[in-house]
Design a protein around this motif. Structure first.
Motif, PDB file in Angstrom:
ATOM      1  N   HIS A   2       0.839  -1.102  -0.168  1.00 26.24           N
ATOM      2  CA  HIS A   2       0.244   0.003  -0.254  1.00 26.24           C
ATOM      3  C   HIS A   2       0.672   1.411   0.563  1.00 26.24           C
ATOM      4  O   HIS A   2       0.466   1.951  -0.411  1.00 26.24           O
ATOM      5  CB  HIS A   2      -1.164  -0.289   1.318  1.00 26.24           C
ATOM      6  CG  HIS A   2      -1.804   1.369   1.090  1.00 26.24           C
ATOM      7  ND1 HIS A   2      -2.939   1.281   0.217  1.00 26.24           N
ATOM      8  CD2 HIS A   2      -1.620   1.819   1.721  1.00 26.24           C
ATOM      9  CE1 HIS A   2      -3.673   2.581   0.440  1.00 26.24           C
ATOM     10  NE2 HIS A   2      -3.173   2.980   1.334  1.00 26.24           N
ATOM     11  N   GLN A 100      -3.675  -7.332  -6.602  1.00 27.21           N
ATOM     12  CA  GLN A 100      -3.942  -7.114  -5.802  1.00 27.21           C
ATOM     13  C   GLN A 100      -3.499  -6.223  -5.682  1.00 27.21           C
ATOM     14  O   GLN A 100      -3.736  -4.880  -4.808  1.00 27.21           O
ATOM     15  CB  GLN A 100      -3.539  -8.022  -4.209  1.00 27.21           C
ATOM     16  CG  GLN A 100      -4.413  -9.259  -3.699  1.00 27.21           C
ATOM     17  CD  GLN A 100      -3.750 -10.285  -2.507  1.00 27.21           C
ATOM     18  OE1 GLN A 100      -2.189  -9.724  -2.963  1.00 27.21           O
ATOM     19  NE2 GLN A 100      -3.742 -10.909  -2.389  1.00 27.21           N
ATOM     20  N   LEU A 104      -5.237  -2.363  -5.665  1.00 30.22           N
ATOM     21  CA  LEU A 104      -5.425  -1.239  -4.960  1.00 30.22           C
ATOM     22  C   LEU A 104      -4.518   0.540  -5.662  1.00 30.22           C
ATOM     23  O   LEU A 104      -5.068   1.425  -5.053  1.00 30.22           O
ATOM     24  CB  LEU A 104      -4.156  -1.284  -3.915  1.00 30.22           C
ATOM     25  CG  LEU A 104      -3.956  -2.873  -2.747  1.00 30.22           C
ATOM     26  CD1 LEU A 104      -2.352  -3.213  -2.471  1.00 30.22           C
ATOM     27  CD2 LEU A 104      -5.037  -2.243  -2.096  1.00 30.22           C
ATOM     28  N   SER A 107      -7.733   1.829  -6.656  1.00 26.68           N
ATOM     29  CA  SER A 107      -8.905   2.102  -6.042  1.00 26.68           C
ATOM     30  C   SER A 107      -8.081   3.237  -5.023  1.00 26.68           C
ATOM     31  O   SER A 107      -9.144   3.836  -4.486  1.00 26.68           O
ATOM     32  CB  SER A 107      -9.428   1.029  -4.734  1.00 26.68           C
ATOM     33  OG  SER A 107      -8.123   0.772  -4.629  1.00 26.68           O
ATOM     34  N   GLU A 108      -6.624   3.491  -5.100  1.00 26.57           N
ATOM     35  CA  GLU A 108      -6.069   4.224  -4.501  1.00 26.57           C
ATOM     36  C   GLU A 108      -7.330   5.675  -5.021  1.00 26.57           C
ATOM     37  O   GLU A 108      -7.215   6.320  -5.646  1.00 26.57           O
ATOM     38  CB  GLU A 108      -5.121   4.723  -5.282  1.00 26.57           C
ATOM     39  CG  GLU A 108      -4.176   5.720  -4.218  1.00 26.57           C
ATOM     40  CD  GLU A 108      -3.973   5.423  -2.603  1.00 26.57           C
ATOM     41  OE1 GLU A 108      -3.874   6.423  -2.083  1.00 26.57           O
ATOM     42  OE2 GLU A 108      -3.995   4.182  -2.526  1.00 26.57           O
ATOM     43  N   TRP A 135      -9.831  -7.394  -3.412  1.00 25.27           N
ATOM     44  CA  TRP A 135     -10.615  -6.260  -3.090  1.00 25.27           C
ATOM     45  C   TRP A 135      -9.996  -6.748  -1.391  1.00 25.27           C
ATOM     46  O   TRP A 135     -10.086  -7.168  -1.154  1.00 25.27           O
ATOM     47  CB  TRP A 135     -11.980  -5.903  -2.896  1.00 25.27           C
ATOM     48  CG  TRP A 135     -12.236  -4.994  -1.431  1.00 25.27           C
ATOM     49  CD1 TRP A 135     -12.787  -5.088  -0.977  1.00 25.27           C
ATOM     50  CD2 TRP A 135     -11.930  -3.674  -2.377  1.00 25.27           C
ATOM     51  NE1 TRP A 135     -12.808  -3.864  -0.208  1.00 25.27           N
ATOM     52  CE2 TRP A 135     -12.313  -2.507  -1.022  1.00 25.27           C
ATOM     53  CE3 TRP A 135     -11.479  -2.708  -2.637  1.00 25.27           C
ATOM     54  CZ2 TRP A 135     -12.179  -1.502  -0.620  1.00 25.27           C
ATOM     55  CZ3 TRP A 135     -11.404  -1.061  -3.117  1.00 25.27           C
ATOM     56  CH2 TRP A 135     -11.882  -0.458  -1.486  1.00 25.27           C
ATOM     57  N   GLN A 141      -5.896  -2.851   4.730  1.00 22.89           N
ATOM     58  CA  GLN A 141      -4.567  -1.539   4.048  1.00 22.89           C
ATOM     59  C   GLN A 141      -4.244  -0.546   4.999  1.00 22.89           C
ATOM     60  O   GLN A 141      -2.450  -0.669   5.060  1.00 22.89           O
ATOM     61  CB  GLN A 141      -5.468  -1.138   3.091  1.00 22.89           C
ATOM     62  CG  GLN A 141      -6.451  -1.808   1.495  1.00 22.89           C
ATOM     63  CD  GLN A 141      -6.300  -0.301   1.248  1.00 22.89           C
ATOM     64  OE1 GLN A 141      -6.519   0.509   1.140  1.00 22.89           O
ATOM     65  NE2 GLN A 141      -7.398  -1.256   0.077  1.00 22.89           N
ATOM     66  N   TYR A 145      -2.677  -6.344   5.796  1.00 22.21           N
ATOM     67  CA  TYR A 145      -2.616  -7.473   4.767  1.00 22.21           C
ATOM     68  C   TYR A 145      -1.732  -8.686   5.012  1.00 22.21           C
ATOM     69  O   TYR A 145      -0.401  -8.850   4.623  1.00 22.21           O
ATOM     70  CB  TYR A 145      -3.493  -6.958   3.548  1.00 22.21           C
ATOM     71  CG  TYR A 145      -4.525  -8.665   3.023  1.00 22.21           C
ATOM     72  CD1 TYR A 145      -3.547  -9.130   2.818  1.00 22.21           C
ATOM     73  CD2 TYR A 145      -5.249  -8.979   4.102  1.00 22.21           C
ATOM     74  CE1 TYR A 145      -4.310 -10.290   0.856  1.00 22.21           C
ATOM     75  CE2 TYR A 145      -6.147  -9.904   2.920  1.00 22.21           C
ATOM     76  CZ  TYR A 145      -5.487 -10.307   1.980  1.00 22.21           C
ATOM     77  OH  TYR A 145      -6.325 -11.693   1.404  1.00 22.21           O
TER      78      TYR A 145
END
Length: 152
Positions: A2, A100, A104, A107-108, A135, A141, A145
């Motif tokens: 992340h 993944q 991430l 969707s940031e 997701w 996050q 994870y």
């Protein structure tokens, strides 16, 4: 992972995988990859390439480009084909991580609205619904994870 994505988005001022890839000097090409392959990433003579199947919808193009960008950022020097032909490792772990990474990245900066179901949220931000299995909730996050411990 992340934090890596946040740094990329901050540095390049976008979460668009095409813009980030170009800024990193990764060449993007399109060709017919057949019925089962959506994209691939490879290095040749110190040049990096993302190849996308030319029959993808725009949402899948974005997702696959982000996935292949994930391979560039997370799996330097590892080729899926090399793993299948020359070792006992299965590529599943690296493919999951690249998926993944894609979710991430894409969707940031676009938070899930309160009470919004994933099957509404993902198309709203331009992701295929099938991405829901990768997701990661904002809590996961923020606090880490378990699936990312081997690459962070």
């Amino acid at each position: 992972m992340h934090e890596m994505i946040q740094k990329l988005v901050k540095k390049y001022r976008t979460n668009c995988p095409f813009d980030i890839a170009r800024s990193l000097g990764i060449h993007i090409r399109y060709t017919d990859l057949g019925k089962t392959t959506k994209g691939l990433y490879f290095r040749k003579l110190r040049r990096r390439f993302i190849v996308l199947h030319n029959g993808l919808t725009p949402e899948w193009e974005r997702y696959v480009c982000a996935h292949e960008l994930g391979h560039d950022r997370l799996h330097k020097g590892i080729s899926r084909f090399f793993l299948e032909e020359h070792s006992y490792f299965q590529p599943g772990k690296w493919e999951r991580q690249a998926n993944q990474f894609a979710v991430l990245l894409l969707s940031e900066g676009q938070p899930l609205l309160p009470g919004e179901p994933l099957d509404v949220y993902l198309p709203r931000i331009g992701l295929p619904r099938e991405a829901s299995k990768f997701w990661i909730s904002p809590t996961e996050q923020k606090f880490g994870y378990a699936g990312f411990t081997d690459i962070d």
